[in-house]
Design a protein around this motif. Sequence first.
Motif, PDB file in Angstrom:
ATOM      1  N   SER A 477       3.090  23.124  28.339  1.00  0.00           N
ATOM      2  CA  SER A 477       4.173  22.844  29.299  1.00  0.00           C
ATOM      3  C   SER A 477       3.909  23.505  30.649  1.00  0.00           C
ATOM      4  N   PHE A 478       2.634  23.755  30.949  1.00  0.00           N
ATOM      5  CA  PHE A 478       2.308  24.582  32.115  1.00  0.00           C
ATOM      6  C   PHE A 478       1.596  23.809  33.221  1.00  0.00           C
ATOM      7  N   GLY A 479       1.404  22.512  33.075  1.00  0.00           N
ATOM      8  CA  GLY A 479       0.635  21.732  34.045  1.00  0.00           C
ATOM      9  C   GLY A 479       1.187  21.776  35.453  1.00  0.00           C
ATOM     10  N   THR A 480       2.481  21.533  35.588  1.00  0.00           N
ATOM     11  CA  THR A 480       3.084  21.530  36.927  1.00  0.00           C
ATOM     12  C   THR A 480       3.146  22.934  37.498  1.00  0.00           C
ATOM     13  N   ASP A 481       3.491  23.899  36.655  1.00  0.00           N
ATOM     14  CA  ASP A 481       3.578  25.287  37.127  1.00  0.00           C
ATOM     15  C   ASP A 481       2.258  25.719  37.761  1.00  0.00           C
ATOM     16  N   ALA A 482       1.162  25.455  37.065  1.00  0.00           N
ATOM     17  CA  ALA A 482      -0.138  25.954  37.512  1.00  0.00           C
ATOM     18  C   ALA A 482      -0.677  25.113  38.662  1.00  0.00           C
ATOM     19  N   ASN A 483      -0.776  23.819  38.457  1.00  0.00           N
ATOM     20  CA  ASN A 483      -1.392  22.970  39.475  1.00  0.00           C
ATOM     21  C   ASN A 483      -0.510  22.828  40.706  1.00  0.00           C
TER      22      ASN A 483
END
Length: 726
Positions: A477-483
């Motif tokens: 669930s971290f794709g948007t947070d990181a990118n």
Amino acid sequence: MDQSPDELEIAARGLDVSEALQLPGVVDIIRAKDVPGKKVRTFCGYHEELLAESEVSCIGQMICAVVADTKAHAKRGAAAVKISYEDLPDPIFTIEEAIEKSSYFKPQRMLERGDVTEAFKNVDRVYEGEIRIGGQEHFYMETQSMLVVPVGEETEFNVYVSTQWPTLIQDAVAETLNIPSNRVTCHVKRIGGAFGGKVTKTSILASISSLAAWKTNRAVRCVLERGEDMLITGGRHPTLGKYKVGFMNDGRIIAADFQFFANGGNAADESPLVAEKMVLHMDTAYNIPNLRGHGAACRTNLPSNTAFRGFGVPQGLLIVENMINDVAMVLGSPADKIREINMYKGPSTTHYKFAFDPENLLRCWDECKLRSDFSARHAAIKQFNQENRWKKRGISIIPIKYGIAFSESFLNQAAALVHIYKDGSVLVSHGGTEMGQGIHTKMQQVASRELHIPASKIYISETSTGTVPNTCPSAASFGTDANGMAVKNACEILYQRLEPIRKKNPKGTWESWARAAFMEKISLSATGYYRGPDLCVDWEKMEGQPYSYYTYGVSCSEVELDCLTGDYRTLRTDIVVDIGKSVNPSVDVGQIEGAFMQGLGLYTMEELNFSPFGLLYTRGPSQYKIPAVCDVPLQFNVYLLPDSDNPHAIYSSKGIGEPVLFLGSSVFFAIKDAVAAARSDSGLKGPFTLKSPATPERACLACASPFTKKVPASKPGSFKPWALDV
Ligand code: MOS
């Protein structure tokens, strides 16, 4: 027949490809001995053979690959490969067998808060229970797919692949072919669904496909058929949970001891991490002062299981909530009351000593009770159940506290590359992959906001290892947070660079600034980088910060159950989720609805069946039922918690890909509530076993009506003598 010495050797091991090679259209057959580089993929410290060489340890393991000019020829070739097997002396299929033989992948994990053993001595009641939850097929819309194209005069490959982790594919191909990573470029346009199933398993298939492309010097495409995909690539871990709980007559749970056993299959893959995540999440919404949990991944002779949306949490928390339900049933209290009594209240620390504030969790709970009109409907259901003998209604309300980000810290980094062209159009590349979750839409929004231009000027063409190297998987669930942070960083740099141009010509257009910047020799390309949170757990000290923050949610579901057939309908579901300030509410509501339905499928419909010899029977939609439009709750309301902030993620948003899947269990517990009402009419009170998925057969039998008692069971609780409870 004359055979080369080489073929004799293979034949001696029971693999004879000579006939297959003669067939029309068959170009080559790829075997482990063809690999010029590494013959294994290594995950969690364990090796997994690309193609079985030393031993075949499950039905569905790949042994060789037939390369042919058409799909039909390839299939005919594969059918003509002759393999002779010797039975394994002592295969292990079920979790119980694995426990008995201590067949585990290391490490096993344990966390304890308080003193559980001591606490059991001073409680009013002690109850022991267990629940089994079946696995789940990813059933991504597009099966595993890839095309490997040899290019140029050097050994160089372009790989077009459906994966969540292009960098892993690049590394895997390079290792397999024994070439540097700079000779392999992976391209991901978009993925037809992934749900965790296109991380590790794809890399093994890509390694084999690249081997075929390298050996034949031809472009090679590999697309699994649905049945092969279901057989070969594994899925969510079937899990057995055992627990012992100590509580007071007023409903306070004083001590709980859990054991989580996940069926990992024949290779480690990410299984130890899946079991670990169960242990890390076992406190969920509850402040149980003495809490202990032990998680183990079992090594069995089934196809290896892997990541699946929620990564163990949907299994682990079903076990925890089932324990709470048992407590409620022992005490004869409504389950929502037991949940409320035991919830975290005010600033708290988790069982790994991490401080957090559960305020928004409690707000979700209150809001969900209010929005769903819980009390009135609870009373109405009681009334309905008194008036009906063969139809029963049930309701449940279930919370989740889900940790966002990777507890393996290095996986939290991300990078981006942003180009502004002279005409003002912008090309954004980032490390995330678009699998229907809308990450490209969100990244476009981030670039639009930072560059102060409309999203229509921004384009995202693909994810490629050639534009953004060394990326991490779109997962956790971290794709948007990181990118998102990486894209923001790149755009900020570019916006800053354009400042002198804007100052000179404040009334100019974006296009005029872009052209002027080029004329003044200002670089219009920038990389962005985000380090990500530094997370870790000290398993010795049993403390740490494995997650960046929590996403909270609560779901209330009501079902109507036909006690004579077990058929049920979800009448209504209300979900309240805290996702901070959503970057794109319509994308996020779609994720919430989709995850809930996938959870509903997991807990009430989707059932993998294995033969007593470990062969997966369910290899297509006619044997394996996934939710359809008709299974959506008749009334389905999703609410985003207002006035929530999150200092830990881009624009104060929160990750939402996985958390809500678990809330599908509100339908499971509503069914269980309806079954309890039916049992009560048969004079049965107190806890009872209902396995997940709560299929109509199981729900019907659990009702224990005078009719179902006439059904002979071969062993207690089993209604399928031809299938294994793995
Ligand atoms: Mo996901 S289960 O973190 O790929």
